[in-house]
Scaffold this active site. Structure first.
Site, PDB file in Angstrom:
ATOM      1  N   ASN A 114       0.835  -1.209   0.000  1.00  0.00           N
ATOM      2  CA  ASN A 114       0.000   0.000   0.000  1.00  0.00           C
ATOM      3  C   ASN A 114       0.863   1.249   0.000  1.00  0.00           C
ATOM      4  O   ASN A 114       1.955   1.274   0.566  1.00  0.00           O
ATOM      5  CB  ASN A 114      -0.970  -0.013   1.194  1.00  0.00           C
ATOM      6  CG  ASN A 114      -0.403   0.701   2.412  1.00  0.00           C
ATOM      7  OD1 ASN A 114      -0.455   1.932   2.512  1.00  0.00           O
ATOM      8  ND2 ASN A 114       0.193  -0.064   3.334  1.00  0.00           N
ATOM      9  N   PHE A 118      -1.705   8.188   4.253  1.00  0.00           N
ATOM     10  CA  PHE A 118      -2.477   8.809   5.362  1.00  0.00           C
ATOM     11  C   PHE A 118      -3.718   9.552   4.863  1.00  0.00           C
ATOM     12  O   PHE A 118      -3.964  10.720   5.209  1.00  0.00           O
ATOM     13  CB  PHE A 118      -1.628   9.794   6.176  1.00  0.00           C
ATOM     14  CG  PHE A 118      -0.461   9.198   6.919  1.00  0.00           C
ATOM     15  CD1 PHE A 118      -0.350   7.838   7.136  1.00  0.00           C
ATOM     16  CD2 PHE A 118       0.538  10.031   7.441  1.00  0.00           C
ATOM     17  CE1 PHE A 118       0.730   7.307   7.843  1.00  0.00           C
ATOM     18  CE2 PHE A 118       1.611   9.521   8.143  1.00  0.00           C
ATOM     19  CZ  PHE A 118       1.716   8.153   8.338  1.00  0.00           C
ATOM     20  N   SER A 181       5.752   5.100   8.649  1.00  0.00           N
ATOM     21  CA  SER A 181       5.106   4.788   7.376  1.00  0.00           C
ATOM     22  C   SER A 181       6.050   5.147   6.235  1.00  0.00           C
ATOM     23  O   SER A 181       6.660   6.223   6.250  1.00  0.00           O
ATOM     24  CB  SER A 181       3.813   5.591   7.221  1.00  0.00           C
ATOM     25  OG  SER A 181       3.423   5.555   5.864  1.00  0.00           O
ATOM     26  N   ASN A 183       5.134   5.940   3.308  1.00  0.00           N
ATOM     27  CA  ASN A 183       4.376   6.637   2.253  1.00  0.00           C
ATOM     28  C   ASN A 183       4.240   8.142   2.438  1.00  0.00           C
ATOM     29  O   ASN A 183       3.505   8.786   1.706  1.00  0.00           O
ATOM     30  CB  ASN A 183       2.989   6.002   2.115  1.00  0.00           C
ATOM     31  CG  ASN A 183       3.091   4.527   1.781  1.00  0.00           C
ATOM     32  OD1 ASN A 183       3.881   4.157   0.920  1.00  0.00           O
ATOM     33  ND2 ASN A 183       2.348   3.696   2.484  1.00  0.00           N
ATOM     34  N   THR A 184       4.906   8.691   3.445  1.00  0.00           N
ATOM     35  CA  THR A 184       4.948  10.144   3.610  1.00  0.00           C
ATOM     36  C   THR A 184       6.415  10.543   3.515  1.00  0.00           C
ATOM     37  O   THR A 184       7.220  10.103   4.351  1.00  0.00           O
ATOM     38  CB  THR A 184       4.360  10.566   4.977  1.00  0.00           C
ATOM     39  OG1 THR A 184       2.981  10.196   5.009  1.00  0.00           O
ATOM     40  CG2 THR A 184       4.486  12.068   5.204  1.00  0.00           C
ATOM     41  N   LYS A 215       5.507   3.921  17.097  1.00  0.00           N
ATOM     42  CA  LYS A 215       5.470   2.802  16.141  1.00  0.00           C
ATOM     43  C   LYS A 215       6.662   2.900  15.205  1.00  0.00           C
ATOM     44  O   LYS A 215       6.856   3.930  14.547  1.00  0.00           O
ATOM     45  CB  LYS A 215       4.158   2.828  15.356  1.00  0.00           C
ATOM     46  CG  LYS A 215       4.012   1.658  14.398  1.00  0.00           C
ATOM     47  CD  LYS A 215       2.588   1.539  13.899  1.00  0.00           C
ATOM     48  CE  LYS A 215       2.427   0.401  12.906  1.00  0.00           C
ATOM     49  NZ  LYS A 215       1.042   0.285  12.434  1.00  0.00           N
ATOM     50  N   ASN A 244       5.676  -1.321  11.614  1.00  0.00           N
ATOM     51  CA  ASN A 244       4.927  -0.890  10.417  1.00  0.00           C
ATOM     52  C   ASN A 244       5.249  -1.819   9.218  1.00  0.00           C
ATOM     53  O   ASN A 244       5.889  -2.850   9.397  1.00  0.00           O
ATOM     54  CB  ASN A 244       5.303   0.564  10.097  1.00  0.00           C
ATOM     55  CG  ASN A 244       4.112   1.356   9.591  1.00  0.00           C
ATOM     56  OD1 ASN A 244       3.431   0.931   8.665  1.00  0.00           O
ATOM     57  ND2 ASN A 244       3.845   2.498  10.201  1.00  0.00           N
TER      58      ASN A 244
END
Ligand code: FMN
Length: 340
Positions: A114, A118, A181, A183-184, A215, A244
């Site tokens: 994925n 966010f 994450s 993805n940022t 996390k 994560n």
């Protein structure tokens, strides 16, 4: 049999659409009289209760962040037997997330990739939802996972996290700082100890008495994981969420073309199983015995959950296997844990 059938139906739909459809069902199950009826079938046995973070968790097994980004499915997920729901990631400023498609199945690996980025309605909207939920006193624990708003520069991340913490900590059973994450842009760089220390300190102050966890990513070298775990203890946090999604693509069974077509993003599900146990052991070795460690990554069965509890996890979470195993996954795990 059931998972096979479920998988066959599910795989016909775009994964994000399938998720929204599943969430619509979860939301219905959270409304009376469906919640009561579902709960009668799925309520965890009282012997599964876990005391942690000053809270009572009805089961050690909960839903990981990302499944219920806007705190709309908590009652339904509780009715399905999960002992806690970590909502979010929530950012101070509402955001759309990355362009679609951004969620991809790797069916052969029982995994997904994925790059959601966010997508969420922001801290104010989440606060309103959580305030309403609180009035109903749901029989589950609600964790709130916060992340950096995309439009905020990494240098100003601390103020952005603090804004979310101030708004959401009073409504959360525990607060989780997501710095992991993939993805940022720049987010995982916040895990560097010298950057992380002031961030943890500021959010610790903003969160007041609400238990606070961080996390982490599984892709860090073990020494860095140890350093972060020790920092979390030193800064007065209450726990670590380990961990994560990964940016690694090692050891996948899926066709290279399928993996490449998915592109960038975090990999989750069964391929994380082994690294997940390693990271858990590294974290557990670095923190005091009573420090809460939530294990997440690659959990599919009750024996996976038990293996993590045996390796020192206080609680366990899962996400990806929910997509493959279907709505009664929580009940399946709780039943499997009984008598172990
Ligand atoms: C589609 C998707 C979205 C996710 N979104 C988030 C998120 O917003 N915040 C977060 O901390 N973790 C997020 N995660 C990571 C999960 O919480 C979990 O750490 C990871 O998927 C490993 O667990 P699993 O193998 O059981 O899925 C997401 C995972 C998936 C599959």
């Amino acid at each position: 049999m059931y998972p096979l059938l479920f998988r066959a139906v599910l795989s016909r739909f775009d994964p994000e659409f399938a998720h929204h459809a599943g969430m619509a069902v979860v939301r219905v199950l959270g409304v009376q009289p469906f919640a009561r009826a579902t709960r009668a079938l799925t309520a965890p046995d009282p012997s599964l209760r876990v005391e942690a973070l000053g809270l009572t968790f009805p089961s050690p097994f909960g839903v990981a962040a990302g499944f219920d980004k806007n705190a709309v499915g908590v009652r339904g997920l509780a009715a399905l037997g999960f002992g806690h729901v970590e909502v979010g990631t929530i950012t101070a400023i509402p955001q759309e997330g990355n362009p679609k498609p951004r969620l991809f199945r790797l069916v052969e690996d029982r995994a997904v990739i994925n790059r959601m980025g966010f997508n969420n309605k922001g801290a104010d909207a989440a606060a309103r939802k959580l305030a309403r939920l609180r009035r109903g006193a749901p029989d589950t624990v609600i964790g709130v996972n916060i992340g950096k708003s995309r439009v905020v520069d990494v240098e100003n991340a601390t103020e952005d996290y603090v804004a979310s913490a101030v708004r959401l900590a009073p409504l959360a059973d525990y607060l989780a700082i997501n710095v992991s994450s993939p993805n940022t842009p720049g987010l995982r760089g916040l895990q560097a100890v010298e950057t992380l220390a002031p961030l943890l300190r500021a959010v610790r102050t903003a969160a007041g008495k609400t238990p606070l966890l961080v996390k982490i990513a599984p892709d860090l070298p073990d020494e860095e994981i140890t350093a972060i775990a020790q920092l979390a203890v030193a800064e007065g946090l209450d726990g670590i969420i380990s961990h994560n999604t990964t940016i690694s693509r090692d050891g996948l069974l899926s066709d290279d073309a399928v993996v490449e077509a998915a592109g960038a993003g975090g990999l989750s599900g069964a391929p994380l199983k082994e690294r997940s146990l390693q990271v858990l052991r590294v974290v557990r070795a670095a923190v005091p015995e009573d420090f809460c460690v939530i294990a997440v990554g690659g959990v599919e069965t009750a024996s996976d959950v038990q293996e993590r509890l045996d390796a020192g996890a206080t609680l366990v979470q899962g996400y990806t296997a929910f997509l493959y195993r279907g709505p009664f996954w929580g009940r399946e795990i709780n039943r499997g844990l009984l008598g172990r």
